[in-house]
Design an enzyme around this catalytic site. Structure first.
Site, PDB file in Angstrom:
ATOM      1  N   TYR A  93     -31.703 -17.939  -2.790  1.00  0.00           N
ATOM      2  CA  TYR A  93     -32.386 -17.010  -3.919  1.00  0.00           C
ATOM      3  C   TYR A  93     -32.633 -17.596  -4.897  1.00  0.00           C
ATOM      4  O   TYR A  93     -33.456 -17.118  -5.890  1.00  0.00           O
ATOM      5  CB  TYR A  93     -31.297 -15.816  -3.805  1.00  0.00           C
ATOM      6  N   THR A  96     -35.877 -18.638  -4.669  1.00  0.00           N
ATOM      7  CA  THR A  96     -36.936 -17.530  -4.840  1.00  0.00           C
ATOM      8  C   THR A  96     -37.096 -17.210  -6.564  1.00  0.00           C
ATOM      9  O   THR A  96     -38.127 -16.989  -7.084  1.00  0.00           O
ATOM     10  CB  THR A  96     -36.376 -16.246  -4.193  1.00  0.00           C
ATOM     11  N   LEU A  97     -35.986 -17.720  -7.321  1.00  0.00           N
ATOM     12  CA  LEU A  97     -36.158 -17.412  -8.776  1.00  0.00           C
ATOM     13  C   LEU A  97     -37.090 -18.632  -9.187  1.00  0.00           C
ATOM     14  O   LEU A  97     -37.794 -18.346 -10.195  1.00  0.00           O
ATOM     15  CB  LEU A  97     -34.881 -17.242  -9.093  1.00  0.00           C
ATOM     16  N   ASP A 100     -40.552 -17.575  -8.583  1.00  0.00           N
ATOM     17  CA  ASP A 100     -40.789 -16.380  -9.366  1.00  0.00           C
ATOM     18  C   ASP A 100     -41.351 -16.731 -10.928  1.00  0.00           C
ATOM     19  O   ASP A 100     -42.281 -16.276 -11.392  1.00  0.00           O
ATOM     20  CB  ASP A 100     -39.792 -15.443  -9.577  1.00  0.00           C
ATOM     21  N   ARG A 182     -44.288  -4.133  -5.752  1.00  0.00           N
ATOM     22  CA  ARG A 182     -42.865  -4.140  -6.104  1.00  0.00           C
ATOM     23  C   ARG A 182     -42.327  -4.454  -4.677  1.00  0.00           C
ATOM     24  O   ARG A 182     -41.101  -5.276  -4.738  1.00  0.00           O
ATOM     25  CB  ARG A 182     -42.525  -3.037  -6.813  1.00  0.00           C
ATOM     26  N   LYS A 232     -34.948  -6.291 -21.691  1.00  0.00           N
ATOM     27  CA  LYS A 232     -35.344  -7.607 -21.732  1.00  0.00           C
ATOM     28  C   LYS A 232     -36.701  -7.855 -21.556  1.00  0.00           C
ATOM     29  O   LYS A 232     -37.378  -8.632 -22.136  1.00  0.00           O
ATOM     30  CB  LYS A 232     -34.533  -8.467 -20.960  1.00  0.00           C
ATOM     31  N   ARG A 304     -29.115 -13.210 -19.095  1.00  0.00           N
ATOM     32  CA  ARG A 304     -30.505 -12.876 -18.711  1.00  0.00           C
ATOM     33  C   ARG A 304     -31.000 -11.684 -19.069  1.00  0.00           C
ATOM     34  O   ARG A 304     -32.149 -11.440 -19.578  1.00  0.00           O
ATOM     35  CB  ARG A 304     -30.925 -13.355 -17.353  1.00  0.00           C
ATOM     36  N   TYR A 305     -30.168 -10.650 -19.041  1.00  0.00           N
ATOM     37  CA  TYR A 305     -30.582  -9.016 -19.212  1.00  0.00           C
ATOM     38  C   TYR A 305     -30.366  -8.563 -20.485  1.00  0.00           C
ATOM     39  O   TYR A 305     -30.456  -7.366 -20.820  1.00  0.00           O
ATOM     40  CB  TYR A 305     -30.004  -8.222 -18.233  1.00  0.00           C
TER      41      TYR A 305
END
Length: 374
Positions: A93, A96-97, A100, A182, A232, A304-305
């Site tokens: 993952y 994947t980030l 992104d 999405r 965010k 992050r959020y």
């Protein structure tokens, strides 16, 4: 830019947490830190390898931040899998980030994708070359059906990131476009399938439950992420291609109407998730519930959020939603607010530097405010 709808956000978040009966008791503090460090340490050594450093070409500070975020997500949410599985999923993952956040045009390196795949040649796209090398470490934890979901969903994710590079919110009237994109870039099937390692779940005897969980998780986890990311992303120029913003363009509706659409879908999905599995296999329900609670804790606690900003803004307010939100936030912080200095060491940049000098692994943690992202 209009003002952020704080009251609406509070009400929606509170209803979500009430619907899923939020009460994260996945770990003791010691267990959480132990699992965080185990997953981080293995993943950090992976990304410190010369091949990863050479092909990814990611800014060290950004890679460090991405790794810490993903390790937190996996450890908090995949609370029922082994530490080894957590570590391997954390690596996957994190890839994947990194993708992104990438702005590289994939077209030139994807021209011969299938021919190379069929012939067993290394992919020309460096991300695929690295992900394919690591994939066996991930898939060894799962049966063939779940593995196929992980592979297919990862491929969809790559294509979704490709589409996002065009910053295209859909043509007006194209109502199917926002959910199409999405679902493609949400990794819902990958997440849903990776909850069921074969050492704990027989995917043949629990095939119907696992299939249903993947179907339900596809929307739930991405919608919750969209909802809890809304703050965010609200005024960030880099985050203007989101589900809510795409609803505005494609459905030709206001931002408030788009947020309401996401809210109702998220709450309905949460009700479904609890109702569908409450009378099914207890281990399946326990895994799903632990994931939901841990996933919420991660969002509330990960910097992050920026949801701590909402908490600080409303903690003195006397409205029912503000007080409930603050209570939930404090509950999450009590179990999930763990400083990276307690587990995210040594930094990837330090490990990479040690490897480049052919020096043995450093035993004593070296923590730097520059290299370690607090």
């Amino acid at each position: 830019m209009e003002n952020f709808p704080t009251e609406y956000f509070l009400n929606t978040t509170v209803r979500l947490l009430e619907y899923i009966r939020y009460r994260d008791s996945n770990y003791t503090r010691e267990e959480r830190i132990e699992n965080l460090h185990y997953a981080y340490n293995k993943a950090a050594h992976h990304f410190a390898q010369p091949r990863q450093q050479q092909l990814l070409k990611v800014d060290p500070k950004r890679l460090q931040a991405s790794l810490q975020t993903i390790v937190g997500m996996v450890v908090y949410s995949w609370a029922k899998v082994s530490k080894e599985c957590m570590a391997d999923l954390s690596i996957h993952y994190t890839y994947t980030l990194v993708l992104d956040d990438s702005k590289d045009d994939p077209y030139p390196t994807m021209v011969n994708y299938f021919d190379d795949l069929q012939a067993g040649r290394e992919q020309a796209h460096p991300w695929w070359a690295l992900v394919n090398e690591h994939f066996p470490n991930v898939l060894r934890h799962f049966g063939p059906f779940c593995s196929l979901n992980l592979i297919r969903s990862t491929l969809d994710f790559f294509e979704g990131c490709w589409i996002e590079q065009y910053n295209f919110g859909g043509f007006p009237g194209s109502h199917d476009y926002p959910q199409f994109l999405r679902r493609m870039n949400g990794l819902g099937h990958c997440v849903g399938a990776s909850l069921w390692p074969k050492e704990q779940f027989n995917e043949r005897s629990l095939f119907l439950e696992i299939t249903s969980a993947i179907a339900q998780m596809e929307n739930w986890m991405v919608w919750v992420n969209d909802l809890m990311s809304f703050y965010k992303e609200f005024d960030d120029e880099r985050d203007q291609i989101s589900l809510v913003k795409n609803y505005v363009v494609s459905d030709e509706i206001s931002l408030h109407e788009a947020l309401e659409k996401l809210t109702q879908d998220t709450l309905h999905s949460s009700k479904q998730m609890v109702a569908v599995f409450s009378d099914k296999d207890p281990q399946v329900m326990d895994t799903i519930e632990c994931f939901m609670h841990g996933y919420v804790t991660w969002h509330l606690c990960d910097r992050r959020y920026r949801l701590s900003e909402i908490y600080e803004k409303v903690k003195e307010e006397k409205t029912e939603d503000a007080q409930k939100f603050c209570k939930f936030y404090e509950q999450a912080a009590n179990v999930g607010a763990v400083s990276p200095s307690e587990w995210a060491y040594p930094p990837v940049a330090q490990l990479a530097n040690v490897r480049s000098k052919d020096v043995k692994e450093v035993q004593k943690p070296f923590l730097s405010s520059i290299e370690l992202v607090e």
